[in-house]
Design a protein around this motif. Structure first.
Motif, short mmCIF file in Angstrom:
data_model
loop_
_atom_site.label_atom_id
_atom_site.label_comp_id
_atom_site.label_asym_id
_atom_site.label_seq_id
_atom_site.Cartn_x
_atom_site.Cartn_y
_atom_site.Cartn_z
N ILE A 266 0.51 -1.31 0.18
CA ILE A 266 0.17 -0.26 0.04
C ILE A 266 0.92 1.20 0.02
CG2 ILE A 266 -1.61 1.29 1.30
CD1 ILE A 266 -2.76 -1.43 2.41
N GLU A 267 1.93 1.31 0.74
CA GLU A 267 2.91 2.19 0.83
C GLU A 267 3.49 2.51 -0.41
OE1 GLU A 267 7.21 3.09 2.59
OE2 GLU A 267 5.73 2.12 3.99
N LEU A 268 3.91 1.61 -1.11
CA LEU A 268 4.43 1.71 -2.64
C LEU A 268 3.31 2.19 -3.38
CD1 LEU A 268 6.71 -1.59 -2.62
CD2 LEU A 268 7.35 0.83 -2.30
N ILE A 269 2.48 1.76 -3.47
CA ILE A 269 1.18 2.21 -4.42
C ILE A 269 1.08 3.73 -4.21
CG2 ILE A 269 -1.37 2.26 -4.99
CD1 ILE A 269 -1.15 -0.80 -4.73
N LYS A 270 1.01 4.12 -2.72
CA LYS A 270 0.76 5.90 -2.58
C LYS A 270 1.99 6.42 -3.15
CE LYS A 270 -1.12 6.82 1.10
NZ LYS A 270 -1.38 6.87 2.53
N ASP A 271 3.12 5.69 -2.81
CA ASP A 271 4.43 6.68 -3.39
C ASP A 271 4.35 6.89 -4.85
OD1 ASP A 271 5.24 6.45 -0.92
OD2 ASP A 271 6.93 4.97 -1.09
N GLN A 272 3.80 5.93 -5.46
CA GLN A 272 3.54 6.03 -7.15
C GLN A 272 2.62 7.32 -7.55
OE1 GLN A 272 4.94 4.15 -10.01
NE2 GLN A 272 6.27 3.34 -8.09
N PHE A 273 1.94 8.04 -6.35
CA PHE A 273 1.07 9.00 -6.50
C PHE A 273 1.29 10.06 -5.69
CE2 PHE A 273 -1.11 5.33 -8.14
CZ PHE A 273 -1.23 5.42 -9.68
N ASP A 274 2.65 10.28 -5.27
CA ASP A 274 3.10 11.50 -4.33
C ASP A 274 2.40 11.34 -3.19
OD1 ASP A 274 4.74 12.12 -6.63
OD2 ASP A 274 3.16 13.38 -7.43
N GLY A 275 1.97 10.28 -2.74
CA GLY A 275 1.53 9.92 -1.13
C GLY A 275 0.13 10.24 -1.14
N GLU A 276 -0.46 10.14 -2.24
CA GLU A 276 -2.11 10.25 -2.40
C GLU A 276 -2.58 8.87 -2.60
OE1 GLU A 276 -3.78 12.99 -1.40
OE2 GLU A 276 -1.85 14.22 -1.21
N ILE A 277 -3.76 8.72 -2.35
CA ILE A 277 -4.40 7.42 -2.47
C ILE A 277 -4.91 7.72 -3.93
CG2 ILE A 277 -6.70 6.07 -2.25
CD1 ILE A 277 -6.36 6.84 0.88
N PRO A 278 -4.54 6.67 -4.83
CA PRO A 278 -4.91 7.02 -6.37
C PRO A 278 -6.45 6.78 -6.57
CG PRO A 278 -4.05 4.64 -5.97
CD PRO A 278 -3.99 5.53 -4.83
N THR A 279 -6.96 7.33 -7.71
CA THR A 279 -8.52 7.18 -8.02
C THR A 279 -8.54 5.84 -8.85
OG1 THR A 279 -8.13 8.12 -10.32
CG2 THR A 279 -8.61 9.81 -8.59
N GLU A 280 -9.77 5.47 -8.99
CA GLU A 280 -10.00 4.21 -9.62
C GLU A 280 -9.17 4.02 -10.90
OE1 GLU A 280 -13.68 1.17 -10.97
OE2 GLU A 280 -14.16 3.05 -9.94
N GLU A 281 -9.45 5.05 -11.77
CA GLU A 281 -8.76 5.04 -13.00
C GLU A 281 -7.02 4.99 -12.81
OE1 GLU A 281 -8.04 8.22 -16.55
OE2 GLU A 281 -10.31 7.68 -15.99
N GLN A 282 -6.61 5.83 -12.05
CA GLN A 282 -5.03 5.76 -11.89
C GLN A 282 -4.64 4.24 -11.68
OE1 GLN A 282 -4.81 9.14 -9.11
NE2 GLN A 282 -3.80 10.44 -10.27
N PHE A 283 -5.57 3.66 -10.56
CA PHE A 283 -5.05 2.26 -9.87
C PHE A 283 -5.04 1.47 -10.80
CE2 PHE A 283 -6.07 -1.72 -8.07
CZ PHE A 283 -5.12 -1.74 -6.98
N ILE A 284 -6.23 1.39 -11.91
CA ILE A 284 -6.21 0.38 -12.80
C ILE A 284 -5.10 0.58 -13.79
CG2 ILE A 284 -7.70 -0.15 -15.22
CD1 ILE A 284 -10.24 0.58 -13.11
N ASP A 285 -4.80 2.20 -14.24
CA ASP A 285 -3.58 2.36 -15.21
C ASP A 285 -2.27 1.51 -14.61
OD1 ASP A 285 -5.18 3.69 -16.99
OD2 ASP A 285 -4.60 5.42 -16.20
N LEU A 286 -2.38 1.83 -13.11
CA LEU A 286 -1.16 1.26 -12.41
C LEU A 286 -0.95 -0.30 -12.63
CD1 LEU A 286 1.56 1.39 -10.66
CD2 LEU A 286 -0.06 1.42 -8.62
N TYR A 287 -2.36 -1.06 -12.43
CA TYR A 287 -2.40 -2.35 -12.38
C TYR A 287 -2.12 -2.87 -14.02
CZ TYR A 287 -4.55 -7.02 -12.25
OH TYR A 287 -4.80 -8.38 -12.42
N ASN A 288 -2.39 -2.07 -14.87
CA ASN A 288 -2.28 -2.64 -16.28
C ASN A 288 -0.91 -2.42 -16.57
OD1 ASN A 288 -4.71 -3.40 -16.77
ND2 ASN A 288 -5.43 -1.69 -17.29
N ASP A 289 0.01 -1.53 -16.13
CA ASP A 289 1.51 -1.48 -16.16
C ASP A 289 2.15 -2.68 -15.55
OD1 ASP A 289 3.92 -0.95 -16.39
OD2 ASP A 289 3.95 1.17 -15.43
N THR A 290 2.21 -3.88 -15.92
CA THR A 290 2.76 -5.10 -15.34
C THR A 290 4.09 -4.89 -14.97
OG1 THR A 290 3.36 -5.84 -17.65
CG2 THR A 290 1.14 -6.75 -16.53
N GLU A 291 4.91 -4.22 -15.58
CA GLU A 291 6.47 -4.13 -15.01
C GLU A 291 6.29 -3.41 -13.84
OE1 GLU A 291 10.43 -1.89 -16.48
OE2 GLU A 291 9.11 -2.64 -17.95
#
Length: 66
Positions: A15-40
């Protein structure tokens, strides 16, 4: 008990690493889906979290056996 602690730590780190991807903010649903689809990136985050969890579990297990 050590396995549970490792699992909790891995989840927390993920969870911490995901939030770090978005400058400490909780991502929106769309942002999260985009992150999930970036398999690397997604796999990199999962690996880092698993390593952290396994390390904690190993240390807890070793400490509990001493």
């Amino acid at each position: 008990m050590s396995t549970m602690g490792g699992g909790i730590e891995a989840t927390s780190k993920f969870i911490e690493l995901i939030k770090d991807q978005f400058d400490g903010e909780i991502p929106t649903e769309e942002q999260f889906i985009d992150l999930y689809n970036d398999t690397e990136t997604w796999n990199k985050l999962k690996t880092e979290a698993k390593i952290k969890g396994a390390t904690i579990a190993l240390i807890d297990n070793f400490g509990g056996s001493v």
